[in-house]
Scaffold this motif. Sequence first.
Motif, PDB file in Angstrom:
ATOM      1  N   ALA A   3      29.181  21.414 -14.711  1.00  0.00           N
ATOM      2  CA  ALA A   3      29.449  21.035 -16.101  1.00  0.00           C
ATOM      3  C   ALA A   3      29.738  19.539 -16.196  1.00  0.00           C
ATOM      4  N   LEU A   4      30.491  19.011 -15.225  1.00  0.00           N
ATOM      5  CA  LEU A   4      30.834  17.581 -15.232  1.00  0.00           C
ATOM      6  C   LEU A   4      29.585  16.732 -15.007  1.00  0.00           C
ATOM      7  N   GLN A   5      28.761  17.160 -14.039  1.00  0.00           N
ATOM      8  CA  GLN A   5      27.547  16.387 -13.753  1.00  0.00           C
ATOM      9  C   GLN A   5      26.619  16.344 -14.967  1.00  0.00           C
ATOM     10  N   ALA A   6      26.595  17.484 -15.706  1.00  0.00           N
ATOM     11  CA  ALA A   6      25.759  17.518 -16.914  1.00  0.00           C
ATOM     12  C   ALA A   6      26.245  16.478 -17.923  1.00  0.00           C
ATOM     13  N   ASP A   7      27.529  16.152 -17.869  1.00  0.00           N
ATOM     14  CA  ASP A   7      28.080  15.128 -18.765  1.00  0.00           C
ATOM     15  C   ASP A   7      28.044  13.731 -18.132  1.00  0.00           C
ATOM     16  N   GLY A   8      27.368  13.611 -16.992  1.00  0.00           N
ATOM     17  CA  GLY A   8      27.207  12.307 -16.369  1.00  0.00           C
ATOM     18  C   GLY A   8      28.359  11.873 -15.476  1.00  0.00           C
ATOM     19  N   VAL A   9      29.229  12.811 -15.085  1.00  0.00           N
ATOM     20  CA  VAL A   9      30.346  12.477 -14.197  1.00  0.00           C
ATOM     21  C   VAL A   9      29.936  12.841 -12.757  1.00  0.00           C
ATOM     22  N   SER A  10      30.018  11.892 -11.829  1.00  0.00           N
ATOM     23  CA  SER A  10      29.615  12.216 -10.457  1.00  0.00           C
ATOM     24  C   SER A  10      30.804  12.803  -9.687  1.00  0.00           C
ATOM     25  N   VAL A  11      30.532  13.892  -8.947  1.00  0.00           N
ATOM     26  CA  VAL A  11      31.597  14.642  -8.288  1.00  0.00           C
ATOM     27  C   VAL A  11      31.285  14.823  -6.809  1.00  0.00           C
ATOM     28  N   GLY A  12      32.280  14.639  -5.960  1.00  0.00           N
ATOM     29  CA  GLY A  12      32.148  14.950  -4.543  1.00  0.00           C
ATOM     30  C   GLY A  12      33.216  15.952  -4.162  1.00  0.00           C
ATOM     31  N   VAL A  13      32.960  16.722  -3.095  1.00  0.00           N
ATOM     32  CA  VAL A  13      33.916  17.755  -2.688  1.00  0.00           C
ATOM     33  C   VAL A  13      34.221  17.650  -1.198  1.00  0.00           C
ATOM     34  N   ILE A  14      35.506  17.795  -0.858  1.00  0.00           N
ATOM     35  CA  ILE A  14      35.908  17.941   0.534  1.00  0.00           C
ATOM     36  C   ILE A  14      36.402  19.357   0.722  1.00  0.00           C
TER      37      ILE A  14
END
Lengths: 333, 228
Positions: free
Chosen positions: B24-35
């Motif tokens: 959902a965040l990426q669809a709004d243009g927010v880049s996300v990484g996960v550890i």
Amino acid sequence: MESTYADMTLDQLFGEHPHAREFFSALGLSSLPEGQTLGRTVAALDEELLLDVGIERQDLLGQFCDYMAGIERLRNQQQALVSSVTVLGGRDKSGNPENFRLELRPGEVTCIVGPTGSGKSRFLADIEWLAQGDSPTGRTVLINGAAPDLARRYAVEQKLVAQLSQNMNFVMDLSAEEFIRLHAESRMVADPAAITATILELANSLAGEQFTPVTPVTALSGGQSRALMIADVACLSSSPIVLIDEIENAGIDRKRALSLLADQDKIVLMSTHDPILALMGQQRLIFKNGGVSSIRSTSPAERANLTLFEEMDARLTAVRHALRNGEEIAGEF
Amino acid sequence: MRLITVAGPPSSGKTAIICKTAEALQADGVSVGVIKFDCLSSGDQVLYERRGIPARTGLSGNLCPDHFYVSNIEECLDWGLQSNFDLLISESAGLCNRCAPHIKDVCAVCVIDNLSGVETPRKIGPMLKMADIVVITKGDIVSQAEREVFVHRIRQVNSSAVIIHVNGLTGQGGHELGRLLRDAAAVDSLQGKLLRFSMPAALCSYCLGQRRIGADFQMGNVKKMELG
């Protein structure tokens, strides 16, 4: 407030505010000495014990006051009356405008139809989220004709929508009576015993086969479970909107179930493809391609058909009954 | 970059929730990484990467998982900064329910599921009690009454958190959770920051590899039950 509580002894506190005890037992501090004031008791708590239960001494009083304030809010909650929910159309998946204004009022049943993936869930999510043109569909939701307070979005105690679906089960290991009572207590109702009795009676009037207050909820049949869930939502849930995902055809009086919810002034939204249920609603929303493609009021002709379908349904029910009793399915039904 | 610590009991739906929210965040243009922090093995990195979410895995193996987490989170933050993410999510299980990865001034999320029973909120320590956001999963398969009682029980142990329902299968609620995460505080360094609560003390002979049972072999931080 913090100092008021801190100066009370624990037995005073628990006597005046029975829910206070639950706060400490939930934290794992159940066997506190009750003669001292709360302030002194907290100051004297063993460091080791605090480490074991995982709370800092200086936070304890503040958290307790927050908790008590929350309980007070819940108790006094004059659930701001919802007299209408209005949904203003946004756009479908292709970006075409929906162009509708839909008013939902307490006591009305609105059905939702359309294939999987047509946008039914998103529509309900828009209502829950109190969308203000800021959800993927661009829809706007008004409460009582005006833009709602957006703080409500994350106020879980004031959730707009309660849900009932075929996939739901009871997972608690309690009798029907204990179960409803637990729910009533968590809702801070004034007379939990009375409302529990009412709910069990209503549930039994909806269910085809009777159950007793001591029947474990996990042992209820499908119809009985659904009946109990419906009676409970109607009487105890604070949410003004009830979303139903189909009601199975067996073991429950569906017409009475819907009128029970309507009588309790719920706004009922029902996702269904069952012809009888769909026509029981005052109107239905037809979903296509992520949007509401049309809104149809149940016409007099449809109502006439509903009567016909109900007769057909009664005949099939009679056959089912006969099958269960080992009769031959021959002759008139 | 914003940092979020997500913790919750095993199988409560952490990975599913993070996937849906990140999408959902990426669809709004927010880049996300996960550890992803895990103990023995984890296939979740693949799950994340399949969805276009860059991820790294830390396996604690023979070490206490949460101690392992806190010894590595700083480097993880650096990885996130170098990768230019808008948001970095660390996922860990808080295996003994008394551990919590939550850090002061860093947005803390606890994921718990409705199926785990209404007593569960009382059984989880600082991971739940000190969270800023509590995400409840699997609400679609229990009754409305149980959902409401569950929320009430969470309130008893955490009076201030935002409580939100997210469905890990359909993603319902993921968009809404994403909104909250976008408002988390930015973190550029963890140097000197404090855990919200101390981790359980564990320094006894068994920490050091002892396998024999018996009073003679117990040294260090040993506590005895009272059996009455």
